[in-house]
Design a protein around this motif. Structure first.
Motif, PDB file in Angstrom:
ATOM      1  N   HIS A 140       0.852  -1.182   0.000  1.00  0.00           N
ATOM      2  CA  HIS A 140       0.000   0.000   0.000  1.00  0.00           C
ATOM      3  C   HIS A 140       0.894   1.241   0.000  1.00  0.00           C
ATOM      4  O   HIS A 140       2.112   1.143   0.143  1.00  0.00           O
ATOM      5  CB  HIS A 140      -0.940  -0.011   1.195  1.00  0.00           C
ATOM      6  N   TYR A 141       0.280   2.420  -0.129  1.00  0.00           N
ATOM      7  CA  TYR A 141       1.034   3.653  -0.359  1.00  0.00           C
ATOM      8  C   TYR A 141       1.130   4.560   0.854  1.00  0.00           C
ATOM      9  O   TYR A 141       1.970   5.456   0.888  1.00  0.00           O
ATOM     10  CB  TYR A 141       0.408   4.415  -1.534  1.00  0.00           C
ATOM     11  N   VAL A 142       0.272   4.376   1.839  1.00  0.00           N
ATOM     12  CA  VAL A 142       0.287   5.209   3.037  1.00  0.00           C
ATOM     13  C   VAL A 142      -0.106   4.334   4.221  1.00  0.00           C
ATOM     14  O   VAL A 142      -0.921   3.410   4.078  1.00  0.00           O
ATOM     15  CB  VAL A 142      -0.675   6.414   2.892  1.00  0.00           C
ATOM     16  N   CYS A 143       0.484   4.599   5.380  1.00  0.00           N
ATOM     17  CA  CYS A 143       0.084   3.906   6.602  1.00  0.00           C
ATOM     18  C   CYS A 143      -1.121   4.625   7.200  1.00  0.00           C
ATOM     19  O   CYS A 143      -1.085   5.853   7.392  1.00  0.00           O
ATOM     20  CB  CYS A 143       1.222   3.890   7.623  1.00  0.00           C
ATOM     21  N   THR A 144      -2.170   3.858   7.487  1.00  0.00           N
ATOM     22  CA  THR A 144      -3.412   4.425   8.030  1.00  0.00           C
ATOM     23  C   THR A 144      -3.700   3.734   9.358  1.00  0.00           C
ATOM     24  O   THR A 144      -4.204   2.607   9.378  1.00  0.00           O
ATOM     25  CB  THR A 144      -4.581   4.220   7.056  1.00  0.00           C
ATOM     26  N   SER A 145      -3.377   4.385  10.461  1.00  0.00           N
ATOM     27  CA  SER A 145      -3.555   3.810  11.792  1.00  0.00           C
ATOM     28  C   SER A 145      -4.691   4.543  12.501  1.00  0.00           C
ATOM     29  O   SER A 145      -4.688   5.776  12.565  1.00  0.00           O
ATOM     30  CB  SER A 145      -2.261   3.935  12.594  1.00  0.00           C
ATOM     31  N   VAL A 146      -5.639   3.793  13.047  1.00  0.00           N
ATOM     32  CA  VAL A 146      -6.849   4.385  13.623  1.00  0.00           C
ATOM     33  C   VAL A 146      -6.999   3.956  15.082  1.00  0.00           C
ATOM     34  O   VAL A 146      -6.946   2.773  15.412  1.00  0.00           O
ATOM     35  CB  VAL A 146      -8.107   3.968  12.831  1.00  0.00           C
ATOM     36  N   VAL A 155      -6.890   9.410  13.877  1.00  0.00           N
ATOM     37  CA  VAL A 155      -6.239   8.844  12.701  1.00  0.00           C
ATOM     38  C   VAL A 155      -4.785   9.300  12.636  1.00  0.00           C
ATOM     39  O   VAL A 155      -4.493  10.485  12.833  1.00  0.00           O
ATOM     40  CB  VAL A 155      -6.964   9.265  11.411  1.00  0.00           C
ATOM     41  N   THR A 156      -3.892   8.362  12.350  1.00  0.00           N
ATOM     42  CA  THR A 156      -2.502   8.695  12.053  1.00  0.00           C
ATOM     43  C   THR A 156      -2.204   8.272  10.627  1.00  0.00           C
ATOM     44  O   THR A 156      -2.439   7.121  10.250  1.00  0.00           O
ATOM     45  CB  THR A 156      -1.533   7.994  13.012  1.00  0.00           C
ATOM     46  N   LEU A 157      -1.687   9.197   9.838  1.00  0.00           N
ATOM     47  CA  LEU A 157      -1.242   8.923   8.473  1.00  0.00           C
ATOM     48  C   LEU A 157       0.269   9.096   8.415  1.00  0.00           C
ATOM     49  O   LEU A 157       0.796  10.133   8.832  1.00  0.00           O
ATOM     50  CB  LEU A 157      -1.911   9.878   7.480  1.00  0.00           C
ATOM     51  N   ASP A 158       0.951   8.093   7.917  1.00  0.00           N
ATOM     52  CA  ASP A 158       2.417   8.091   7.844  1.00  0.00           C
ATOM     53  C   ASP A 158       2.796   7.833   6.391  1.00  0.00           C
ATOM     54  O   ASP A 158       2.327   6.862   5.789  1.00  0.00           O
ATOM     55  CB  ASP A 158       2.957   6.997   8.772  1.00  0.00           C
ATOM     56  N   LEU A 159       3.629   8.694   5.837  1.00  0.00           N
ATOM     57  CA  LEU A 159       3.923   8.635   4.403  1.00  0.00           C
ATOM     58  C   LEU A 159       5.401   8.891   4.138  1.00  0.00           C
ATOM     59  O   LEU A 159       5.991   9.819   4.698  1.00  0.00           O
ATOM     60  CB  LEU A 159       3.089   9.694   3.655  1.00  0.00           C
ATOM     61  N   ALA A 160       5.985   8.067   3.274  1.00  0.00           N
ATOM     62  CA  ALA A 160       7.341   8.288   2.786  1.00  0.00           C
ATOM     63  C   ALA A 160       7.358   8.095   1.286  1.00  0.00           C
ATOM     64  O   ALA A 160       6.812   7.107   0.771  1.00  0.00           O
ATOM     65  CB  ALA A 160       8.325   7.324   3.446  1.00  0.00           C
ATOM     66  N   VAL A 161       7.975   9.034   0.572  1.00  0.00           N
ATOM     67  CA  VAL A 161       8.128   8.914  -0.876  1.00  0.00           C
ATOM     68  C   VAL A 161       9.546   9.317  -1.254  1.00  0.00           C
ATOM     69  O   VAL A 161      10.273   9.949  -0.471  1.00  0.00           O
ATOM     70  CB  VAL A 161       7.116   9.785  -1.660  1.00  0.00           C
ATOM     71  N   ASP A 211       9.995  11.569   4.893  1.00  0.00           N
ATOM     72  CA  ASP A 211       9.077  10.755   5.694  1.00  0.00           C
ATOM     73  C   ASP A 211       8.410  11.667   6.719  1.00  0.00           C
ATOM     74  O   ASP A 211       9.078  12.477   7.376  1.00  0.00           O
ATOM     75  CB  ASP A 211       9.904   9.669   6.389  1.00  0.00           C
ATOM     76  N   SER A 212       7.087  11.540   6.869  1.00  0.00           N
ATOM     77  CA  SER A 212       6.375  12.374   7.833  1.00  0.00           C
ATOM     78  C   SER A 212       5.108  11.662   8.271  1.00  0.00           C
ATOM     79  O   SER A 212       4.588  10.790   7.561  1.00  0.00           O
ATOM     80  CB  SER A 212       6.019  13.737   7.213  1.00  0.00           C
ATOM     81  N   ALA A 213       4.618  12.016   9.464  1.00  0.00           N
ATOM     82  CA  ALA A 213       3.368  11.451   9.987  1.00  0.00           C
ATOM     83  C   ALA A 213       2.598  12.531  10.729  1.00  0.00           C
ATOM     84  O   ALA A 213       3.192  13.403  11.375  1.00  0.00           O
ATOM     85  CB  ALA A 213       3.647  10.273  10.920  1.00  0.00           C
ATOM     86  N   ILE A 214       1.261  12.443  10.624  1.00  0.00           N
ATOM     87  CA  ILE A 214       0.383  13.366  11.334  1.00  0.00           C
ATOM     88  C   ILE A 214      -0.728  12.567  12.014  1.00  0.00           C
ATOM     89  O   ILE A 214      -1.181  11.547  11.506  1.00  0.00           O
ATOM     90  CB  ILE A 214      -0.241  14.411  10.384  1.00  0.00           C
ATOM     91  N   GLU A 263       5.624  13.145  13.088  1.00  0.00           N
ATOM     92  CA  GLU A 263       6.946  12.936  12.485  1.00  0.00           C
ATOM     93  C   GLU A 263       7.256  14.030  11.478  1.00  0.00           C
ATOM     94  O   GLU A 263       6.399  14.467  10.710  1.00  0.00           O
ATOM     95  CB  GLU A 263       6.988  11.573  11.796  1.00  0.00           C
ATOM     96  N   HIS A 264       8.516  14.472  11.489  1.00  0.00           N
ATOM     97  CA  HIS A 264       9.055  15.352  10.454  1.00  0.00           C
ATOM     98  C   HIS A 264      10.403  14.818  10.000  1.00  0.00           C
ATOM     99  O   HIS A 264      11.147  14.208  10.793  1.00  0.00           O
ATOM    100  CB  HIS A 264       9.288  16.773  10.990  1.00  0.00           C
ATOM    101  N   THR A 265      10.741  15.057   8.753  1.00  0.00           N
ATOM    102  CA  THR A 265      12.106  14.890   8.282  1.00  0.00           C
ATOM    103  C   THR A 265      12.806  16.237   8.386  1.00  0.00           C
ATOM    104  O   THR A 265      12.274  17.258   7.953  1.00  0.00           O
ATOM    105  CB  THR A 265      12.139  14.397   6.821  1.00  0.00           C
ATOM    106  N   ILE A 266      13.990  16.228   8.980  1.00  0.00           N
ATOM    107  CA  ILE A 266      14.779  17.448   9.141  1.00  0.00           C
ATOM    108  C   ILE A 266      16.146  17.275   8.477  1.00  0.00           C
ATOM    109  O   ILE A 266      16.639  16.159   8.329  1.00  0.00           O
ATOM    110  CB  ILE A 266      14.964  17.842  10.622  1.00  0.00           C
ATOM    111  N   ALA A 267      16.740  18.395   8.094  1.00  0.00           N
ATOM    112  CA  ALA A 267      18.110  18.411   7.581  1.00  0.00           C
ATOM    113  C   ALA A 267      18.980  19.185   8.555  1.00  0.00           C
ATOM    114  O   ALA A 267      18.608  20.289   8.981  1.00  0.00           O
ATOM    115  CB  ALA A 267      18.163  19.055   6.207  1.00  0.00           C
TER     116      ALA A 267
END
Length: 260
Positions: free
Chosen positions: A71-77, A97-103, A111-114, A239-243
């Motif tokens: 699948h393309y996104v993590c969907t945690s409820v 709902v938590t959505l976690d996505l990496a592309v 990679d980030s999650a909300i 989650e956030h991706t940081i540099a």
């Protein structure tokens, strides 16, 4: 492997991060009472393809999962917190709902999650959970910069989580990221300051505090992927991706449509 990106790669990572954030923002706006998790997954696939990017999840098959994620996104409820595999479930009022996505775009991943609530219901316990993960994420980012150590970030995150009274699971946490989604160093959600790898400009990290109301134990669904609280309590994840830059840390996964 710990990867230090070139300035050109970091610039590409900014574009990837904005894409991830924009997709998540769009999915949140479209998440309403009655929205099906499989529709969220389908919309994610469409947005990734339209951007000319590639999914980090669809073929992902690590040792802790059961075959490719597919699948393309993590969907945690609600009581699900990590690796939630999309399924035929319609969202209800008050669901957390938590959505976690990496592309990956132009060879660099982000990679980030909300976590957010659906509908009009705003249970105080759920609001507190979400706000605590956001505060812990902000603390971890504030502790990041050249010369800081991984333990400094972990300690900052853990201090917020522990002060709010939540148990902390140390099995899953943040990680390095770059041309691939998961890299060293591991970033635990609690730790001792002054320990671990010393941060350098060009390092990308995905920081991801997550908590469960009354337990630090996880159970795995029959799908072999979805991780839930052992007690059935609610969960949240930010989650956030940081540099790492020459003078601090830059958040890469902010939506272009708005700040925050």
């Amino acid at each position: 492997m710990i990867e230090i990106l070139t300035p050109a790669q970091v610039d590409r990572a900014r574009r990837t991060g904005a894409l991830v954030a924009d997709i998540l923002h769009s999915l949140r706006e479209r998440s309403a009472v009655g929205t099906n998790l499989l529709d969220l997954d389908r919309w994610t696939a469409e947005m990734i393809r339209e951007a000319g990017a590639e999914s980090c999840y669809v073929d992902y098959a690590p040792s802790f999962g059961s075959g490719p994620f597919a699948h393309y996104v993590c969907t945690s409820v609600n009581d699900a917190v990590l690796h939630g595999r999309p399924r035929d479930l319609a969202l209800s009022d008050g669901d957390l709902v938590t959505l976690d996505l990496a592309v990956r775009l132009d060879g660099v991943a982000a990679d980030s999650a909300i976590s957010f609530l659906v509908g009009e219901s705003r249970p105080a316990e759920s609001v507190d959970l979400i706000e605590t993960t956001r505060a812990a994420l902000a603390a971890g980012i504030a502790a990041a910069g050249p010369g800081a150590r991984i333990g400094d970030l972990s300690h900052a995150i853990g201090t917020v989580l522990r002060s709010a009274g939540y148990p902390i699971n140390m099995q899953f946490g943040g990680h390095g990221i770059g041309t691939t989604m998961h890299q060293d160093p591991h970033v635990s959600n609690d730790g001792r300051p002054g320990r671990g790898y010393q941060l350098r400009p060009g390092l990308l990290l995905a920081l991801e505090p997550w908590i469960m109301v009354d337990t630090d134990e996880l159970v795995t669904d029959e799908d072999g992927w979805t991780l839930r609280s052992a007690t059935g309590c609610r969960t949240a994840h930010s989650e956030h991706t940081i540099a790492i830059t020459e003078d601090g840390a830059e958040i890469l996964t902010l939506p272009t449509s708005r700040e925050g």
